[in-house]
Design an enzyme around this catalytic site. Structure first.
Site, PDB file in Angstrom:
ATOM      1  N   CYS A 256       5.824  -0.087   7.820  1.00  0.00           N
ATOM      2  CA  CYS A 256       5.506   1.085   6.990  1.00  0.00           C
ATOM      3  C   CYS A 256       6.760   1.500   6.241  1.00  0.00           C
ATOM      4  O   CYS A 256       7.846   1.556   6.824  1.00  0.00           O
ATOM      5  CB  CYS A 256       5.013   2.221   7.883  1.00  0.00           C
ATOM      6  SG  CYS A 256       4.586   3.719   6.965  1.00  0.00           S
ATOM      7  N   LEU A 257       6.605   1.809   4.957  1.00  0.00           N
ATOM      8  CA  LEU A 257       7.750   2.237   4.154  1.00  0.00           C
ATOM      9  C   LEU A 257       8.329   3.548   4.677  1.00  0.00           C
ATOM     10  O   LEU A 257       9.491   3.858   4.417  1.00  0.00           O
ATOM     11  CB  LEU A 257       7.329   2.384   2.680  1.00  0.00           C
ATOM     12  CG  LEU A 257       6.917   1.063   2.004  1.00  0.00           C
ATOM     13  CD1 LEU A 257       6.282   1.340   0.651  1.00  0.00           C
ATOM     14  CD2 LEU A 257       8.107   0.125   1.862  1.00  0.00           C
TER      15      LEU A 257
ATOM     16  N   HIS B  35      -2.533   7.574   7.091  1.00  0.00           N
ATOM     17  CA  HIS B  35      -1.517   8.468   6.513  1.00  0.00           C
ATOM     18  C   HIS B  35      -2.154   9.780   6.046  1.00  0.00           C
ATOM     19  O   HIS B  35      -1.535  10.848   6.142  1.00  0.00           O
ATOM     20  CB  HIS B  35      -0.833   7.811   5.309  1.00  0.00           C
ATOM     21  CG  HIS B  35       0.302   6.881   5.648  1.00  0.00           C
ATOM     22  ND1 HIS B  35       1.443   7.304   6.278  1.00  0.00           N
ATOM     23  CD2 HIS B  35       0.487   5.558   5.402  1.00  0.00           C
ATOM     24  CE1 HIS B  35       2.285   6.274   6.419  1.00  0.00           C
ATOM     25  NE2 HIS B  35       1.715   5.197   5.895  1.00  0.00           N
TER      26      HIS B  35
ATOM     27  N   HIS C 194      -4.523   1.528   7.446  1.00  0.00           N
ATOM     28  CA  HIS C 194      -3.160   2.057   7.572  1.00  0.00           C
ATOM     29  C   HIS C 194      -2.951   3.211   6.580  1.00  0.00           C
ATOM     30  O   HIS C 194      -2.416   4.263   6.949  1.00  0.00           O
ATOM     31  CB  HIS C 194      -2.171   0.902   7.331  1.00  0.00           C
ATOM     32  CG  HIS C 194      -0.725   1.287   7.277  1.00  0.00           C
ATOM     33  ND1 HIS C 194       0.202   0.861   8.203  1.00  0.00           N
ATOM     34  CD2 HIS C 194      -0.022   2.036   6.372  1.00  0.00           C
ATOM     35  CE1 HIS C 194       1.395   1.344   7.883  1.00  0.00           C
ATOM     36  NE2 HIS C 194       1.294   2.053   6.773  1.00  0.00           N
ATOM     37  N   GLU C 195      -3.402   3.020   5.321  1.00  0.00           N
ATOM     38  CA  GLU C 195      -3.226   4.071   4.297  1.00  0.00           C
ATOM     39  C   GLU C 195      -4.079   5.289   4.614  1.00  0.00           C
ATOM     40  O   GLU C 195      -3.636   6.431   4.450  1.00  0.00           O
ATOM     41  CB  GLU C 195      -3.569   3.536   2.901  1.00  0.00           C
ATOM     42  CG  GLU C 195      -2.758   2.342   2.420  1.00  0.00           C
ATOM     43  CD  GLU C 195      -1.289   2.442   2.705  1.00  0.00           C
ATOM     44  OE1 GLU C 195      -0.752   3.570   2.745  1.00  0.00           O
ATOM     45  OE2 GLU C 195      -0.648   1.398   2.899  1.00  0.00           O
TER      46      GLU C 195
ATOM     47  N   GLN D 172       3.216  10.030   1.579  1.00  0.00           N
ATOM     48  CA  GLN D 172       4.507   9.327   1.637  1.00  0.00           C
ATOM     49  C   GLN D 172       5.418   9.719   0.472  1.00  0.00           C
ATOM     50  O   GLN D 172       6.632   9.513   0.541  1.00  0.00           O
ATOM     51  CB  GLN D 172       4.307   7.811   1.652  1.00  0.00           C
ATOM     52  CG  GLN D 172       3.619   7.313   2.921  1.00  0.00           C
ATOM     53  CD  GLN D 172       3.450   5.815   2.897  1.00  0.00           C
ATOM     54  OE1 GLN D 172       2.486   5.310   2.325  1.00  0.00           O
ATOM     55  NE2 GLN D 172       4.384   5.082   3.495  1.00  0.00           N
TER      56      GLN D 172
ATOM     57  N   GLY E 224       0.848  -1.192   0.000  1.00  0.00           N
ATOM     58  CA  GLY E 224       0.000   0.000   0.000  1.00  0.00           C
ATOM     59  C   GLY E 224       0.878   1.234   0.000  1.00  0.00           C
ATOM     60  O   GLY E 224       2.070   1.153   0.339  1.00  0.00           O
TER      61      GLY E 224
END
Ligand code: GNR
Ligand code: NI
Length: 172
Positions: free
Chosen positions: A94-95, A140, A136-137, A51, A46
């Site tokens: 998470c990236l 953000h 999660h997305e 991000q 995702g």
């Protein structure tokens, strides 16, 4: 087709509430395709626009297990319109929080309303891994990272390590 740089914590853009998209146009479609390129390259399952330093309410996901059967999901202005009472715990990463993982508790299933890449209104019932990832997305988009769901002791330890890594990268 562009792989964009991914911001890592701590970064003020990751803490900012993203703006709603007024019109799903070519700019947004290009952004979503670049986000998918970036996500597959990482690799991740995702990615949210903040991000990649774009503070707008756009997310992409793909929980397909192989490169052959990719099933990209593109969502603009996603909203949770229903959440299950039942919770689920998943070990998240998470990236933007590289190399750290923690258990996070979230509703087990959510119904999400969103606009697709053509601007059409859609609704999806997300369950299992997709429920975790879409929440999660969407976090953000509100400036929330998975570490905001864990103890402050653990969160601050992770943030200190990430800040130290950033400083060392600047010095070298
Ligand atoms: O690639 C990712 N994996 C993942 C695993 C468990 C819970 C959430 C995620 S999302 C993450 C990519 C990312 O940082 N998206 O914002
Ligand atoms: Ni993330």
């Amino acid at each position: 087709m562009s792989v964009l740089p991914i911001l890592t914590a701590p970064d003020p853009i990751l803490k900012t509430k993203a703006k709603r998209v007024e019109l799903v146009d070519d700019r947004i479609r290009t952004l979503m395709n670049d986000m998918l390129d970036t996500m597959y390259d990482a690799p991740g399952i995702g990615l949210a626009a903040p991000q990649v330093a774009v503070s707008e309410r756009v997310i992409v996901m793909d929980i397909g297990r192989t490169e052959e059967d990719r099933e990209p999901l593109r969502m603009v202005n996603p909203e949770i319109v229903w959440a299950s009472d039942e919770d689920n715990t998943y070990e998240e990463g998470c990236l933007s929080v590289p190399s750290h993982y923690s258990d996070v508790v979230r509703p087990k299933s959510v119904k999400v309303h969103y606009l697709d890449e053509t601007g059409a209104a859609k609704e999806v019932l997300a369950e299992g891994l997709l429920a975790t990832v879409v929440q999660h997305e969407m976090d953000h988009l509100d400036g929330i990272l998975f570490i905001d769901h864990i103890s402050s002791l653990k969160r601050n330890m992770i943030l200190r390590k990430l800040l130290k890594a950033k400083k060392e990268a600047l010095e070298s």
